[in-house]
Scaffold this active site. Structure first.
Site, PDB file in Angstrom:
ATOM      1  N   TYR A  35      49.213  34.404  41.371  1.00  0.00           N
ATOM      2  CA  TYR A  35      48.033  35.148  43.484  1.00  0.00           C
ATOM      3  C   TYR A  35      48.109  33.779  44.524  1.00  0.00           C
ATOM      4  O   TYR A  35      48.492  34.373  45.537  1.00  0.00           O
ATOM      5  CB  TYR A  35      46.653  35.045  43.480  1.00  0.00           C
ATOM      6  N   HIS A  38      38.953  49.773  36.652  1.00  0.00           N
ATOM      7  CA  HIS A  38      40.810  49.694  37.175  1.00  0.00           C
ATOM      8  C   HIS A  38      42.012  49.261  35.312  1.00  0.00           C
ATOM      9  O   HIS A  38      42.880  49.199  35.870  1.00  0.00           O
ATOM     10  CB  HIS A  38      40.493  47.958  37.809  1.00  0.00           C
ATOM     11  N   ASP A  76      48.622  46.410  37.545  1.00  0.00           N
ATOM     12  CA  ASP A  76      47.972  45.089  38.414  1.00  0.00           C
ATOM     13  C   ASP A  76      49.300  44.229  38.303  1.00  0.00           C
ATOM     14  O   ASP A  76      50.306  44.791  38.866  1.00  0.00           O
ATOM     15  CB  ASP A  76      46.842  44.214  37.394  1.00  0.00           C
TER      16      ASP A  76
END
Length: 309
Positions: free
Chosen positions: A236, A290, A116
């Site tokens: 982000y 994931h 990630d």
């Protein structure tokens, strides 16, 4: 008596719970304090985690990897027991943090496995410090590139959140937008992060039970404060700069292994990754969403052992 030192969610206790003589440590590097957990011996292997998790996401693979490697699981800038400064959440700066930690530990070259957000940092590390990089493994996520600016605000028909795992379609990334918002997410999630943690694991893991109650408590605790939510959002909010940085890198020459869950990003990585490096392997992880290190730890152990040699 300081009861926090015996709190089962506290990093020293978590580290001691793993086979392999792991210990929880801190280092002052690149102007911040980074937390890491270290154990084992052999060639160094750094493990970098993602959102909304901590170094603990590697707990199922660390003991086995430590039989042949000096394993160093790092809480990145803004994560878990590491500092949460106001800025520096672009992946190039976070890679500089990791490089400074490598030097602090007296190491010359390292291999890195990242999941990630950690995968983005691993790629940035290889791009910026090729002389310090032996090999990198990217789990389920690549580095942001210019195609990310085309992600839609509305989900496609096959991206409805309740059906993504069943169909193997790419997830609708609503949290990419949510985490761009400044000041509001921390107000909504402070003290309530378990709601987000459960939502993500219950919908993005092929078997939600693979992320157990203890781990969910660890992650909810780690993101329970406003500062922790803000810092995670910073990863982000830096994607635009990350995209700009990526365009200056060229193809990475360090050997790359990409692992993708068959119910998550394998197909995406299979198409994308050959253009990002000169020596790339892409492997599908079966029955997996994931959260690959927790959903299919043996597959991760086997793939990393074969790749790292």
């Amino acid at each position: 008596m300081n009861t926090s030192l015996t709190d089962p969610l506290h990093d020293p206790e978590l580290a001691r719970s793993l086979d392999g003589a792991f210990s929880s440590r801190h280092a002052e590097v690149n102007g911040i304090r980074l937390h890491y957990v270290q154990g084992g011996s052999g060639e160094p292997l750094l493990l970098l985690g993602g959102w909304p998790q901590t170094w603990w996401q590697w707990n199922k693979v660390m003991p086995a990897l430590a039989r042949h490697h000096r394993v160093i699981a790092v809480d990145l800038r803004g994560m878990g027991g590491s500092d949460k400064p106001a800025g520096g959440y672009d992946k190039k700066t976070m890679a500089a943090d990791v490089h400074a930690l490598v030097r602090h530990l007296g190491l010359t070259t390292v291999s890195i496995a990242g999941h990630d957000i950690g995968a983005m940092v691993a790629y940035a590390f290889a791009a910026n410090y090729p002389e310090a990089t032996t090999k990198i493994a990217l789990l389920d996520v690549p580095h942001p590139d210019k195609t990310w600016s085309t992600f839609g605000l509305l989900p496609e028909p096959d991206q409805h959140v309740e059906s993504v795992i069943e169909t193997g379609a790419r997830s609708y990334l609503w949290w990419f937008a949510f985490n761009q918002v400044r000041n509001l997410p921390e107000q909504l999630l402070e003290g309530r992060s378990r709601l987000l943690v459960d939502w993500l694991f219950n919908r993005q893991a092929k078997d939600p039970n693979s992320v157990d109650e203890r781990s969910r408590r660890v992650y909810a605790h780690a993101y329970s404060t406003a500062d922790a939510v803000r810092a995670g959002n910073g990863w982000y909010q830096s994607f635009t700069r990350d995209i700009d940085d990526e365009q200056t890198y060229g193809r990475v020459t360090t050997p790359i292994l990409a692992l993708g869950g068959d119910k998550s990003n394998y197909a995406f990585l299979r198409e994308l990754m050959p253009s990002k490096g000169t020596d790339v392997q892409v492997i599908e992880v079966a029955d997996c969403g994931h959260y690959i290190p927790e959903e299919q730890p043996q597959a991760v152990i086997d793939a990393l052992t074969a790749f790292l040699g």
